[in-house]
Design a protein around this motif. Sequence first.
Motif, PDB file in Angstrom:
ATOM      1  N   SER A   1       0.861  -1.428  -0.462  1.00  0.00           N
ATOM      2  CA  SER A   1       0.406  -0.226   0.223  1.00  0.00           C
ATOM      3  C   SER A   1       0.701   1.491  -0.156  1.00  0.00           C
ATOM      4  N   LEU A   2       2.370   1.315   0.613  1.00  0.00           N
ATOM      5  CA  LEU A   2       2.749   2.319   0.825  1.00  0.00           C
ATOM      6  C   LEU A   2       3.762   2.158  -1.204  1.00  0.00           C
ATOM      7  N   LEU A   3       4.055   1.639  -1.373  1.00  0.00           N
ATOM      8  CA  LEU A   3       4.717   1.436  -3.133  1.00  0.00           C
ATOM      9  C   LEU A   3       4.419   2.711  -3.795  1.00  0.00           C
ATOM     10  N   PRO A   4       3.444   3.005  -3.969  1.00  0.00           N
ATOM     11  CA  PRO A   4       2.761   3.666  -4.635  1.00  0.00           C
ATOM     12  C   PRO A   4       2.817   5.105  -4.716  1.00  0.00           C
ATOM     13  N   LEU A   5       2.791   5.253  -2.655  1.00  0.00           N
ATOM     14  CA  LEU A   5       3.233   6.204  -2.311  1.00  0.00           C
ATOM     15  C   LEU A   5       4.498   6.774  -2.549  1.00  0.00           C
ATOM     16  N   THR A   6       6.001   5.609  -2.428  1.00  0.00           N
ATOM     17  CA  THR A   6       7.003   5.918  -1.882  1.00  0.00           C
ATOM     18  C   THR A   6       7.228   6.119  -3.193  1.00  0.00           C
ATOM     19  N   GLN A   7       6.771   5.897  -4.600  1.00  0.00           N
ATOM     20  CA  GLN A   7       6.646   5.882  -6.224  1.00  0.00           C
ATOM     21  C   GLN A   7       7.249   7.499  -6.671  1.00  0.00           C
ATOM     22  N   ALA A   8       5.623   7.432  -6.182  1.00  0.00           N
ATOM     23  CA  ALA A   8       5.218   9.294  -6.221  1.00  0.00           C
ATOM     24  C   ALA A   8       6.778  10.689  -5.425  1.00  0.00           C
ATOM     25  N   MET A   9       6.878   9.649  -3.851  1.00  0.00           N
ATOM     26  CA  MET A   9       7.674  10.325  -3.469  1.00  0.00           C
ATOM     27  C   MET A   9       8.980  10.450  -4.526  1.00  0.00           C
TER      28      MET A   9
END
Length: 98
Positions: free
Chosen positions: A70-78
């Motif tokens: 669930s955090l992977l897309p947020l990390t990629q966006a960051m």
Amino acid sequence: MTFELTRIKQRLADLEKGYKDLSFWHDQWKRLHLKASETAVKNTELQQEVHETMKVMTDSIMDIRQTYQSLLPLTQAMLELTDRVKNLEQKNTGKDHP
């Protein structure tokens, strides 16, 4: 007659000794069997505890995996935003600073 009486007494003594020996080994076997049974029960309890611990570990790993996914897309966006900020800083600072 005394010979037969002596012989019967000797046989009786042998039987008593044999019974004592048999009783001794029977008691030893009972003790060993009891210890083995106790050990088997403890082993079963430990196996259940290990099984429950492994289940908790597996559940925890699955929770961590779901959190990571669930955090992977947020990390990629960051990371993408960081790259964009770097690019903008390079464009702007390249002109202003020597």
